[in-house]
Design an enzyme around this catalytic site. Sequence first.
Site, PDB file in Angstrom:
ATOM      1  N   HIS A  45       0.832  -1.199   0.000  1.00  0.00           N
ATOM      2  CA  HIS A  45       0.000   0.000   0.000  1.00  0.00           C
ATOM      3  C   HIS A  45       0.866   1.248   0.000  1.00  0.00           C
ATOM      4  CE1 HIS A  45       0.564  -0.619   4.430  1.00  0.00           C
ATOM      5  NE2 HIS A  45       0.691   0.697   4.412  1.00  0.00           N
ATOM      6  N   GLU A  78      -1.604  10.979 -10.840  1.00  0.00           N
ATOM      7  CA  GLU A  78      -1.338  10.919 -12.274  1.00  0.00           C
ATOM      8  C   GLU A  78      -2.262   9.882 -12.892  1.00  0.00           C
ATOM      9  OE1 GLU A  78       2.334  10.390 -15.435  1.00  0.00           O
ATOM     10  OE2 GLU A  78       2.539   9.492 -13.453  1.00  0.00           O
ATOM     11  N   ASN A 110      -5.200  11.439  11.554  1.00  0.00           N
ATOM     12  CA  ASN A 110      -4.790  11.680  12.935  1.00  0.00           C
ATOM     13  C   ASN A 110      -5.816  12.626  13.545  1.00  0.00           C
ATOM     14  OD1 ASN A 110      -2.182  10.228  13.129  1.00  0.00           O
ATOM     15  ND2 ASN A 110      -1.664  11.583  11.445  1.00  0.00           N
ATOM     16  N   ARG A 148      -1.531  10.925   4.641  1.00  0.00           N
ATOM     17  CA  ARG A 148      -2.198  11.537   5.793  1.00  0.00           C
ATOM     18  C   ARG A 148      -3.225  12.532   5.269  1.00  0.00           C
ATOM     19  NH1 ARG A 148       3.145  11.000   7.484  1.00  0.00           N
ATOM     20  NH2 ARG A 148       3.321   9.728   9.358  1.00  0.00           N
ATOM     21  N   GLU A 173      -3.707   3.590   1.688  1.00  0.00           N
ATOM     22  CA  GLU A 173      -4.049   3.746   3.108  1.00  0.00           C
ATOM     23  C   GLU A 173      -4.197   5.231   3.410  1.00  0.00           C
ATOM     24  OE1 GLU A 173      -1.728   3.679   7.367  1.00  0.00           O
ATOM     25  OE2 GLU A 173      -1.116   2.202   5.878  1.00  0.00           O
ATOM     26  N   HIS A 207       3.611  11.743  -6.705  1.00  0.00           N
ATOM     27  CA  HIS A 207       2.233  11.444  -7.065  1.00  0.00           C
ATOM     28  C   HIS A 207       1.960   9.960  -6.913  1.00  0.00           C
ATOM     29  CE1 HIS A 207       4.503  10.882 -10.856  1.00  0.00           C
ATOM     30  NE2 HIS A 207       3.704   9.832 -10.989  1.00  0.00           N
TER      31      HIS A 207
END
Length: 128
Positions: A5, A122, A60, A9, A56, A74
Amino acid sequence: MKILHTMLRVGNLDHSVAFYTEVLGMQELSRKDYPHGEFTLVFLGYGPKETHPTLELTYNWGVDSYDLGNGYGHVALEVDDLYGTCDSIREKGGKITREPGPMKGSDYSIAFCEDPDGYKIELIEKLP
């Protein structure tokens, strides 16, 4: 070895999940809150985690934005119809930051869009 993965964030989990599912057509594969660490992880993709790389999203708790810095490049997605995909992204409220067209010195066409946190995606047209 294989790529499992890529983690990003995000500042608003609902907006980001909506972008990747509704605009780019990914499926939400799993979601888990970690109360002791005060974060939530959401995994998205185009197929099961066991056989496909995933994205993923890490939220937070209480953090609504990040400085992307100058190191991020990217995430790349292959698409069957570059122009149609860009039209669909626009229709769904997404932002195209580089219009579709040939990449200089190459046989294929590309475009770029941006997610709600400013991450570049992209789009590469599948070669016949």
